[in-house]
Design a protein around this motif. Structure first.
Motif, short mmCIF file in Angstrom:
data_model
loop_
_atom_site.label_atom_id
_atom_site.label_comp_id
_atom_site.label_asym_id
_atom_site.label_seq_id
_atom_site.Cartn_x
_atom_site.Cartn_y
_atom_site.Cartn_z
N MET A 1 43.92 8.27 -4.44
CA MET A 1 45.15 8.48 -5.20
C MET A 1 46.33 7.70 -4.63
SD MET A 1 46.29 11.84 -6.82
CE MET A 1 45.59 13.35 -6.97
N ALA A 2 46.32 7.48 -3.30
CA ALA A 2 47.42 6.74 -2.68
C ALA A 2 47.44 5.28 -3.13
CB ALA A 2 47.33 6.83 -1.17
N PHE A 65 48.72 7.05 8.88
CA PHE A 65 48.33 8.45 8.81
C PHE A 65 47.15 8.65 7.89
CE2 PHE A 65 51.53 7.41 5.70
CZ PHE A 65 51.05 7.99 4.53
N LYS A 66 46.56 9.83 8.00
CA LYS A 66 45.55 10.28 7.05
C LYS A 66 46.20 11.37 6.23
CE LYS A 66 41.48 9.37 9.89
NZ LYS A 66 40.27 9.97 10.51
N LEU A 67 46.01 11.31 4.91
CA LEU A 67 46.59 12.32 4.03
C LEU A 67 46.13 13.70 4.46
CD1 LEU A 67 46.16 10.53 0.60
CD2 LEU A 67 48.32 11.01 1.75
N GLY A 90 50.08 13.56 -8.27
CA GLY A 90 50.35 12.13 -8.34
C GLY A 90 51.52 11.67 -7.49
N LYS A 91 52.15 12.59 -6.77
CA LYS A 91 53.29 12.25 -5.91
C LYS A 91 52.85 12.26 -4.45
CE LYS A 91 56.48 14.47 -9.11
NZ LYS A 91 57.47 15.54 -9.28
N LEU A 105 60.39 14.08 1.70
CA LEU A 105 60.54 12.74 1.15
C LEU A 105 59.42 12.61 0.12
CD1 LEU A 105 60.87 12.71 4.48
CD2 LEU A 105 61.52 10.36 4.02
N VAL A 106 59.77 12.59 -1.15
CA VAL A 106 58.77 12.59 -2.21
C VAL A 106 58.81 11.25 -2.94
CG1 VAL A 106 57.95 13.71 -4.31
CG2 VAL A 106 58.95 15.10 -2.47
N ARG A 107 57.67 10.56 -2.94
CA ARG A 107 57.56 9.26 -3.61
C ARG A 107 56.75 9.43 -4.88
NH1 ARG A 107 57.43 8.41 1.83
NH2 ARG A 107 58.85 6.80 2.60
N GLU A 108 57.25 8.80 -5.95
CA GLU A 108 56.56 8.85 -7.24
C GLU A 108 56.61 7.47 -7.87
OE1 GLU A 108 56.54 11.63 -11.24
OE2 GLU A 108 58.22 11.78 -9.86
#
Length: 133
Positions: A1-2, A65-67, A90-91, A105-108
């Motif tokens: 997903m990343a 990092f690892k999710l 999806g974020k 910190l949320v990336r979309e």
């Protein structure tokens, strides 16, 4: 997903970033430098590891990092935090914790646009990036 986040992202606009840094306790001088820089972010994925590099004329930071796994991070403003980054709806959700405090910190991603929403206390900052060519 990343994989949707992979690429080079250039800052195009920012709203309330100085307020966010002030709430974090960042000094006036560092806030002024931070407000004037136009960082780029490079996100890459190799196997189960994600690397995020944020680079500006003032400073470059890198985390790998690892999710879903907590890791130690030194932020651009020199806070030593415990971080965990997960994928949610999806974020890319990045939580930082230190001294009993927490920021997100949320990336979309939407097409060639990436929105970074930074939240600490009652302050919400939005930074908009566009995918580099």
């Amino acid at each position: 997903m990343a994989e949707a986040f992979v690429g080079t992202w250039e800052l195009k606009s920012s709203d309330k970033f100085d307020d966010y840094m002030k709430e974090l306790g960042v000094s006036y001088g560092l806030r002024k430098m931070g407000s004037f820089t136009k960082p780029s972010t490079i996100i890459s994925v190799e196997g189960d590891k994600v690397t995020l590099i944020t680079s500006s004329a003032v400073k470059t930071t890198q985390i790998t990092f690892k999710l879903g796994e907590e890791f130690d991070e030194t932020t651009a403003d020199n806070r030593n935090v415990k971080s965990i980054i997960t994928m949610e709806d999806g974020k890319m959700v990045h939580m930082q914790r230190w001294d009993g405090k927490e920021t997100s910190l949320v990336r979309e991603v939407s097409g060639d646009d990436l929105t970074l929403t930074l939240t600490f206390g009652n302050v919400v900052c939005t930074r908009n990036y566009v995918r580099g060519k």
